[in-house]
Design an enzyme around this catalytic site. Structure first.
Site, PDB file in Angstrom:
ATOM      1  CG  ASP A  74      -4.769   5.562   7.973  1.00  0.00           C
ATOM      2  OD1 ASP A  74      -5.219   4.935   8.930  1.00  0.00           O
ATOM      3  OD2 ASP A  74      -3.723   5.244   7.384  1.00  0.00           O
ATOM      4  N   GLY A  87       0.837  -1.207   0.000  1.00  0.00           N
ATOM      5  CA  GLY A  87       0.000   0.000   0.000  1.00  0.00           C
ATOM      6  C   GLY A  87       0.870   1.254   0.000  1.00  0.00           C
ATOM      7  CG  HIS A  88       3.389   2.244   3.371  1.00  0.00           C
ATOM      8  ND1 HIS A  88       3.367   1.115   4.162  1.00  0.00           N
ATOM      9  CD2 HIS A  88       2.911   3.238   4.141  1.00  0.00           C
ATOM     10  CE1 HIS A  88       2.907   1.424   5.365  1.00  0.00           C
ATOM     11  NE2 HIS A  88       2.612   2.707   5.378  1.00  0.00           N
ATOM     12  CB  SER A 146       2.207  -1.099   9.733  1.00  0.00           C
ATOM     13  OG  SER A 146       2.495  -0.307   8.602  1.00  0.00           O
ATOM     14  NE  ARG A 147      -1.727   0.480  15.252  1.00  0.00           N
ATOM     15  CZ  ARG A 147      -1.696   1.788  14.947  1.00  0.00           C
ATOM     16  NH1 ARG A 147      -2.238   2.213  13.828  1.00  0.00           N
ATOM     17  NH2 ARG A 147      -1.127   2.652  15.757  1.00  0.00           N
TER      18      ARG A 147
HETATM   19  O1  PAF Z   1      -0.577   7.394   8.294  1.00  0.00           O
HETATM   20  C1  PAF Z   1       0.497   7.385   8.937  1.00  0.00           C
HETATM   21  O2  PAF Z   1       1.353   6.499   8.776  1.00  0.00           O
HETATM   22  C2  PAF Z   1       0.772   8.488   9.936  1.00  0.00           C
HETATM   23  O3  PAF Z   1      -0.378   8.865  10.606  1.00  0.00           O
HETATM   24  C3  PAF Z   1       1.483   9.711   9.336  1.00  0.00           C
HETATM   25  C4  PAF Z   1       0.621  10.397   8.276  1.00  0.00           C
HETATM   26  C5  PAF Z   1       2.809   9.268   8.709  1.00  0.00           C
HETATM   27  C6  PAF Z   1       1.787  10.730  10.425  1.00  0.00           C
HETATM   28  O4  PAF Z   1       2.589  10.193  11.417  1.00  0.00           O
END
Ligand code: PAF
Length: 297
Positions: free
Chosen positions: A154, A40-41, A190-191
């Protein structure tokens, strides 16, 4: 393009580097992350293609967005692996500051985003979005990014950041990436690495519940209570341990939607074992495939 990723460890060094790149006329793109990267990242990094000349990512587990009884200490950290993954998708700069450098001992300034940060996750995680907005502003300032990408898993975070960018006149183009999902539909997070094998199987009920809601709305069900009832049953029948919230809201205001007579967003936070997971999908007319909060800044 640089051959190996450059790692920058302090705000001062990051500011010097971005000033140099800006002086050369470079447009800078950033994906803020807390590390423990997944596909995803990486898809968010790819979204920067065409929006900047230099792709950057930050890796920083931000203490101010965790509550006192949350998982800050045990949050998964895997920097060496993350850096390799970033390099594999053409990310040229990794900004990985230490908490001591980001938050000096005498640090007292925070960004308060207002009511949109107090609902849903904000209600159950007081101060969470204050911490998120504050670190994102600091990351924007240190990197001087022209474009930044956030994931729509998110969703509330995306809305909060969009609000901050608008309210504070930040000159950053925001891009939002669709939620990346595992083969069974579970949103990548990640969780997810906290889940045991048995919990991971039960977690598949989360996308199933959302899909149940989406299908009902697609078939013309407009009664919110009936849709929530069915989605809740899918979760409970699969022994999801507890439901923190399960709501249908307006995708812009995040206020509860009384009736599905327009596009809505079904949002949830649940516990599978001790792991808190969140997810959301658009439902109702114009729900499917719509680019969600698009880039309305
Ligand atoms: O989505 C995240 O991983 C975090 O909330 C972020 C945007 C990097 C801020 O710490």
């Amino acid at each position: 393009m640089r051959k190996t990723i450059e790692i920058i460890r302090s705000p001062a060094a990051m500011m010097a580097c971005s000033a140099e790149l800006k002086a050369k006329g470079m447009r800078l793109g950033l994906v803020p992350t807390m590390g423990c990267l997944h596909d995803g990242h990486l898809s968010l990094i790819r979204l920067l293609d065409g929006h900047c000349d230099v792709k950057m990512a930050s890796i920083f587990v931000n203490p101010t967005q965790f509550g006192p009884n949350e998982d800050f200490q045990k949050y998964p950290r895997s920097e060496a692996r993350d850096l390799r993954l970033l390099e594999s998708v053409g990310c040229e700069i990794a900004y990985c500051p230490s908490a001591a450098d980001v938050y000096a001992d005498d640090f007292t300034s925070f960004v308060e985003v207002g009511p949109i940060a107090d609902r849903l996750c904000g209600h159950f995680r007081p101060g969470h979005f204050r911490g998120v907005a504050t670190i994102v502003l600091k990351l924007f300032n240190a990197t001087r990014c022209d474009a930044a990408v956030f994931g729509l898993k998110d969703y509330q975070q995306a809305v909060v950041i969009r609000r901050m960018v608008k309210d504070l006149d930040l000159n950053v183009e925001l891009l939002f990436g669709e939620t990346a999902r595992e083969a069974d539909g579970l949103a990548m997070s990640s969780r997810n690495s906290y889940l045991s094998q048995e919990e991971r199987q039960r977690a598949a009920a989360i996308p199933q519940a959302l899909e149940t809601a989406r299908t009902m709305a697609e078939k013309g069900e407009s009664n919110v209570e009936r849709i929530i009832y069915s989605a809740r049953n899918v979760l409970l029948n699969s022994q999801i341990d507890s439901i923190q919230y399960l709501e249908i809201v307006d995708p812009e205001s995040l206020e509860p939607l009384p009736k599905i007579d327009r596009c809505g967003l079904i949002v949830l936070a649940v516990y599978v074992g001790k792991t808190r997971l969140i997810d959301n999908v658009l439902i109702g007319p114009a729900g499917r495939g719509k680019p969600l909060i698009a880039n309305i800044v």
